[in-house]
Design an enzyme around this catalytic site. Sequence first.
Site, PDB file in Angstrom:
ATOM      1  N   ASN A  90      27.707 -40.900  -4.722  1.00 54.40           N
ATOM      2  CA  ASN A  90      26.707 -40.040  -5.145  1.00 54.40           C
ATOM      3  C   ASN A  90      25.364 -40.879  -5.424  1.00 54.40           C
ATOM      4  OD1 ASN A  90      28.235 -38.014  -4.519  1.00 54.40           O
ATOM      5  ND2 ASN A  90      28.158 -37.028  -6.580  1.00 54.40           N
ATOM      6  N   ASP A 121     -16.347 -19.844   3.311  1.00 54.31           N
ATOM      7  CA  ASP A 121     -17.820 -20.047   3.227  1.00 54.31           C
ATOM      8  C   ASP A 121     -18.223 -20.681   4.628  1.00 54.31           C
ATOM      9  OD1 ASP A 121     -18.300 -18.658   0.863  1.00 54.31           O
ATOM     10  OD2 ASP A 121     -17.937 -20.638   0.059  1.00 54.31           O
TER      11      ASP A 121
END
Length: 901
Positions: free
Chosen positions: A734, A331
């Site tokens: 990990n 717009d």
Amino acid sequence: METEKPTYSKTIEEVEASFSTNKDRGLSSESGKKRLKNSGENRLEEKSDISIWKIFFRQFKSIVMLLLTVAAIASFFIGDFVEGIAVLVVILITAILGLVMEYKAGKSIEALQKTVHSEAKVIRDGEIFNISTRKLVYGDLIVLEEGDKIPADGRLVEADELAVDESMLTGESDPVKKDIEVLDSEEKVDIGERENMVFMGSAVLKGNGKFIVTATGNNAEIGKISKMLKGTEKEETPLEKHLEQTGRYLIALTLVITGIVAIIGYLTGKPLEEMLKTSIALAIAAVPEGLPAAATITLAIGMNRMVKKKALVRNLPAVETLGSATVFCTDKTGTLTENKMTLQKIIIDGREINVSGTGYKPEGEFCEGGEKINLSQDEALSLLLKTGLLCSDTVLNEKDNGQWEIVGDPTEGALVVAARKAGFKKKDLEEEYNRQGEIPFDSARKFMAVHYKTPENSDEVFLKGSPDVVLEMCDKVYQDNEIINLSDEKKKELKNKNEGLAKESFRILGLAYKKEEFNNDENLENKIENGMMFLGFVGIIDPPRDDIQESIDIASKAGIRTIMLTGDQRETAMGIAENIGIEVNEKKMLKDTAISDLSTESLKENLKQNSIYAKVTPKDKLSIIRALKSSNEIVAMTGDGVNDAPALKKADIGVAMGIRGTTVAKEASDMILLNDRFSTIVEAVRQGRVIFDNIQKFIHYLLSCNLSEILFIFLSILFGVPVPLIALQILWLNVVTGVFPALAMAWEVPEKGVMTKSPRNPDAPIITNRYKFFIGFQGFIIATGPLISYLLSLHQGFEINEARTIGFMTLAMVHLLQVFNVRRKNGLGFDKTFFHNPYLIGALALTLVLQIMAVYTPVIQKILKTVALSYDMWLYVLIGAVIPVIVLQVIAIIQNRRKVG
């Protein structure tokens, strides 16, 4: 004892008495405060959808947890209870970490959702104010307009063409027409048939009105219907689907490698138990434990960054889609412009009047030809200003700090402020003029009309709207204080004036008036079909935002095209576009052909060469969205009105205005601009791209590190030496070297050129085949360093635990250095931006300390089967850690030079 009549069976006077209020003045401010203290806030009891137990058990559904669980069961099966328990501990830690991250992210999103406060237009002490819907009390007088979400239950006292969507209460999607008539029924009337009542959660689709609040919070009808409060099942986002695909890829890779190792082991005559332990080690090495938590925290951080930039993302998929946007459909008013509507020019036949002053402060002068106008002697100008004031529902208020604000539509606000500059006050006029009826503004008819009874008891009609529409309704014109016929020649002359104003970037309204007696059976619509008297045009300016041209340029360089949609005239749209840097192709701009008249193919062709659409309706927006999507564009669409909701839902990214947007538009959107600025959309795209980049980085880091562990073990077996890492050491690597640095990458700062790349394909996987090859290559190089150190240490006669400790520490160190290969996509990541991410510095320091503890702390040594490293052993570690980094950086430098060349 007689049972009290239900509210819908009471007259308005009886409702006023029941709730001690007034249908014109509302409550007093003091009474409102007392009632709020007694009855509490107007809100439903909030039961958080975020269940800790649900989130916790959801962690066990991931493929990552499945792999770890299988590894734990296998460990117990072969009698290795220490490793089995250790794996279970890692599973629990991973689940708790995922729980904390997801819970915090969910709470963060909940908090962000609450930053958009709903407000209602309330009349107290006879004055209209915007106040929080939570502060509403029974007896309050609420003003309703098209697009409003109804904030409480209530009895209507005014209704002008009012139609409401009550589907969330009744299940019926058809609009419900409302009026103020008493429902005289001895039987209970269903909610859907209470035409003089409105209910919390419904939405105004058309018209306007006023109602007295009769129930708030859990006493409202929606609060009584428990099924309406049940949450929906959480849908899987595209990112989650991509991560699931990555997990499946890891499973496949693990099974293949494990199978190959098992076959080689069998052929070389290795014991079954040793091969099972090796297989478990490989399975554990393949699992990136930090992946789910890192993904969750990255999205949460991204959403928090966006809200700081005034963009509230309501749906997680929108975060991912933002980086893929190829077209912005926006717009004009308030997004590309300042939304400070100011009436600066008035055209009355043969006259051009300039109005000074800006914003909503009612100070300024009316001048013609450089001379100040005496309004008391200018009937034409006074009538035009009075028409603009009476034909509006917007109110101008002075706040306690001396600032002025409007409550209502900004364009109407410009008319109200201009009238106030001339000394006209709406409140004073409406004490004399009695409003009889109204045709509210509608995007289809493009005008608003009101009917008043004057102090002399005559009927007068005031009308405003789109210039061409208003002109067609007129057959007279006010000229030199006389009423004359509006000839075709005069109409053409006025239309030329209108086009001239439009080319100066003015938003233009036409105003008209009619004085004619109304018969009892006549309605307002019949009176305005023709015979209106044209008063003139007003030119309202809304200057472009200071940063708009730069923002459009940034979007263009990012491969995103900006298309301007406006309800203004063609000439006005072109003038604004030229000022803000949107390319104007006048030949391709639509003239008389409405968008709805074009076929999808014709519109697709037009969209390829045209970026400006004027006189756009909400229906046109939907047509544009469909045409763009059928051309495989990824579309972000802005909207603020209730009729914009279908287009916002249809767009890939629906963007609602946070300031002037209706509640209906906000609920249909994926993202809300808290400041209504176009630059915020561009910034949101930047953040969306950064989020995706950071997700790619931590996946790259985790996969390359985990793959290096697999290859380290696999290559050692090929060389015929003992397995270099036991399962517990792999678990340690990990959890420690994998999780913390990966999580810290969620805070990585943007790379240079993030907004000069083309939008990514949203259907493409996070890790493409080319990227998989790159990660595999890096994983292999990273694995060679620890392998060299491990083989050398065995060759030099170190015991197996000493050699494993060297391999263990070398792998940990090379993983830490891998951060610098990953955090910047081009070149070494150790640059000044490294110091912009304190979380990464902290993660690396913490990981290093924990790794030192793993080899020097007796308790941990016993569990991990490590030994204290001597100075000679550290030499092997440093050689094995530095070699891969040097190799990868040399390759990166060569590749960069080729790109530059």
